[in-house]
Design an enzyme around this catalytic site. Structure first.
Site, short mmCIF file in Angstrom:
data_model
loop_
_atom_site.label_atom_id
_atom_site.label_comp_id
_atom_site.label_asym_id
_atom_site.label_seq_id
_atom_site.Cartn_x
_atom_site.Cartn_y
_atom_site.Cartn_z
N HIS A 24 37.29 28.10 38.20
CA HIS A 24 36.32 29.25 37.79
C HIS A 24 34.93 28.12 37.05
O HIS A 24 35.55 28.10 35.75
CB HIS A 24 34.83 30.26 37.37
CG HIS A 24 36.20 31.11 36.20
ND1 HIS A 24 36.40 30.49 35.17
CD2 HIS A 24 36.91 31.97 36.34
CE1 HIS A 24 37.62 31.01 34.44
NE2 HIS A 24 37.43 31.81 35.35
N HIS A 78 43.81 44.11 34.70
CA HIS A 78 42.35 43.30 34.37
C HIS A 78 42.13 42.98 35.33
O HIS A 78 43.07 42.71 36.75
CB HIS A 78 43.24 41.64 33.61
CG HIS A 78 42.35 40.69 33.68
ND1 HIS A 78 40.60 40.59 33.39
CD2 HIS A 78 42.84 39.18 33.71
CE1 HIS A 78 39.59 39.90 33.32
NE2 HIS A 78 41.00 38.80 33.44
N GLU A 80 39.55 40.91 36.88
CA GLU A 80 39.39 39.62 37.09
C GLU A 80 39.46 39.43 39.00
O GLU A 80 40.92 39.59 38.80
CB GLU A 80 39.40 38.68 36.36
CG GLU A 80 38.84 37.06 36.27
CD GLU A 80 38.42 36.14 35.69
OE1 GLU A 80 38.86 36.49 34.49
OE2 GLU A 80 37.43 35.41 35.89
N ASP A 82 40.78 36.80 40.39
CA ASP A 82 42.22 36.24 40.35
C ASP A 82 42.89 36.73 40.75
O ASP A 82 44.60 36.96 41.11
CB ASP A 82 42.38 34.83 40.16
CG ASP A 82 42.03 35.16 38.79
OD1 ASP A 82 41.20 36.39 37.56
OD2 ASP A 82 42.99 34.59 37.49
N HIS A 144 40.73 38.29 27.90
CA HIS A 144 39.09 37.57 27.46
C HIS A 144 38.42 38.72 28.69
O HIS A 144 37.17 38.15 28.02
CB HIS A 144 39.27 36.52 27.64
CG HIS A 144 39.54 35.94 29.60
ND1 HIS A 144 38.72 35.27 30.19
CD2 HIS A 144 40.44 36.44 30.65
CE1 HIS A 144 38.78 35.65 31.89
NE2 HIS A 144 39.70 36.02 31.53
N ASP A 163 46.14 38.04 31.32
CA ASP A 163 46.02 36.12 30.96
C ASP A 163 46.68 35.96 29.98
O ASP A 163 46.72 34.85 29.80
CB ASP A 163 44.74 36.06 30.91
CG ASP A 163 43.55 35.95 32.14
OD1 ASP A 163 44.35 36.29 33.50
OD2 ASP A 163 42.45 36.54 32.81
N TYR A 191 45.42 25.55 28.70
CA TYR A 191 44.10 27.51 28.96
C TYR A 191 44.06 27.80 27.63
O TYR A 191 42.68 28.66 27.99
CB TYR A 191 45.58 27.92 29.40
CG TYR A 191 45.61 29.88 30.00
CD1 TYR A 191 45.39 29.50 31.25
CD2 TYR A 191 45.86 30.56 28.97
CE1 TYR A 191 45.19 31.10 32.03
CE2 TYR A 191 45.27 31.55 29.94
CZ TYR A 191 45.48 32.01 31.13
OH TYR A 191 44.82 33.21 31.31
N HIS A 224 49.37 34.57 34.68
CA HIS A 224 49.29 33.26 35.13
C HIS A 224 50.54 31.89 34.66
O HIS A 224 50.70 32.19 33.77
CB HIS A 224 48.51 32.26 34.96
CG HIS A 224 47.09 32.99 35.61
ND1 HIS A 224 47.09 32.69 36.54
CD2 HIS A 224 46.08 33.48 34.72
CE1 HIS A 224 45.40 33.92 36.85
NE2 HIS A 224 45.32 34.02 35.60
FE1 FEO Z 1 40.77 36.53 33.95
FE2 FEO Z 1 44.09 35.35 35.39
O1 FEO Z 1 41.80 36.11 35.07
#
Ligand code: FEO
Length: 398
Positions: A24, A78, A80, A82, A144, A163, A191, A224
């Site tokens: 993104h 989370h 999001e 991903d 986040h 994250d 990151y 991640h």
């Molecule tokens: Fe906030 Fe890895 O997504």
């Protein structure tokens, strides 16, 4: 696709995305992973899922431990995409009647994303027993996303931190002790600067208030990158330092150029700052991504932004950089604008105005050169470098 054992009955079952480069709008030159975790207990529990398109990889790893149909519940830390994008597909394999637990805002967000997919979404309480083990939930709003939460497993000391404490690295290595520390720190600040900077106040508060949780954590498993088992305290210490946003004696000179004049000014400024003892980083936007500038700027005391004028505006790549940096809300920065122009000369002025709206401390006005810089045009650049170096010394207390 093999699962990786973290401790007895807890497995990494995520996916490795070697090819992603644009996350993104953030450059991920080494790809990334979408980490997910399987806990085998009376209730077989999947913590987080993966990006859409990686369902088969996740299910393949899970299948080496147990039939996905044996999973009785899923935790979504989370929402999001991903991490949640594969949720509908994964739940079709697991059984759509099985509950997916999330924070209250997670339920709301997942409902918004996957309306009509028949997910059985439930809001988590403070903790749940899954057999011998317990899962405790801690809301981490705006770290986040509004829905974000941590899941802690006290019996193993594993913190599933979504994250938080993550980094982007696609590799066969899963643990911090398998990757050089210097590389991990570099990827972690990259990151942090690009994903977490706007939420520094929330992170600082969490580090202050969750001291017991942090003390009891033996392994941090983010969504991640590597799992921190060798030194989980090390990444927490780095976060404690980064949330202060204390700058170093460092300046970033970021610019774009039309016919090399602004480039010449950037070189001159970089040289001058270097000769004044400042760690000066030269970043031509033709060759450096906005997220690389953000990473270098994070611990820099000053950011000098150069733009030519094109059709009465700043250069589009410079506007792109400033829009991105504005969203990151970095604090404690000295700013300066410079640039060359032919006749109207708005570019550097517009950069200066934008740096002001971003809350940067601007010790001098923009420095502009008409057409091509000559020897006498260098005087204002020397003065600018000297002023910025002096201001840096004041800020860092040198
Ligand atoms: Fe906030 Fe890895 O997504």
């Amino acid at each position: 696709m093999e699962p990786i054992k973290i401790v007895d009955n807890v497995y990494w079952v995520g996916a490795v995305d070697y090819d992603i480069r644009d996350f993104h709008g953030y450059l991920t030159p080494r790809g990334s992973t979408y980490n997910a975790f399987l806990i085998v207990d009376d209730e077989i529990t999947l913590v987080d899922t993966v990006k859409h398109g990686f369902e088969d990889e996740l299910l393949s790893r899970i299948s080496k431990v147990t039939d996905p149909k044996n999973i009785t519940r899923v935790i979504s830390n989370h929402a999001e995409m991903d991490h949640s994008g594969s949720l509908p597909g994964v739940m079709r394999a697991v059984g759509t009647e099985k509950p997916v637990y999330a924070s209250a805002l997670g339920v709301k967000n997942l409902n918004g994303q996957f309306k009509g997919e028949g997910l059985n979404l439930k809001t988590v309480e403070k903790e749940m027993k899954i057999g011998k083990n317990t899962l405790r939930f801690l809301e981490t709003r705006m770290i986040h996303w509004p829905d974000s939460m941590f899941t802690f497993m006290p019996e193993t000391g594993i913190l599933f931190s979504q994250d938080g404490f993550g980094l982007h690295l696609a590799s066969v290595e899963r643990f911090d002790d398998e990757v050089p520390e210097t590389l991990l720190e570099k990827l972690a600040i990259n990151y942090f600067a690009n994903i977490l900077t706007p939420y520094v106040p929330q992170i600082a508060k969490l580090l202050e208030t969750a001291t017991d949780l942090i003390k009891d954590t033996k392994i941090i498993c983010p969504d991640h990158g590597v799992l921190w088992r060798k030194d989980p305290g090390g990444i927490v210490s780095l976060y404690s330092r980064w949330v202060t946003q204390k700058p170093k004696k460092k300046a970033v000179v970021a610019f774009d150029t039309m016919w090399h004049s602004t480039e010449y000014m950037a070189r001159e400024l970089t040289d001058r700052l270097g000769s004044l003892g400042v760690d000066a980083v030269y970043l031509n936007l033709k060759h450096n991504h906005r997220s690389e500038v953000a990473t270098e700027a994070y611990d820099a005391a000053a950011l000098l932004v150069g733009s030519p004028t094109i059709n009465n505006q700043m250069f589009p790549s410079v506007a792109d950089l400033l829009c991105y940096l504005k969203s990151l809300k970095m604090k404690n920065k000295i700013g300066a604008a410079f640039g060359s122009h032919g006749w109207s000369g708005e570019g550097a002025k517009l950069v200066q105005a934008e740096l002001k709206t971003m809350g940067y401390n601007l010790p001098v006005g923009e420095v502009r050169v008409q057409w091509v810089p000559h020897e006498d045009d260098l005087v204002p650049l020397k003065d600018l470098a000297k002023t910025v170096a002096d201001e840096i010394d004041k800020v860092i207390g040198a």
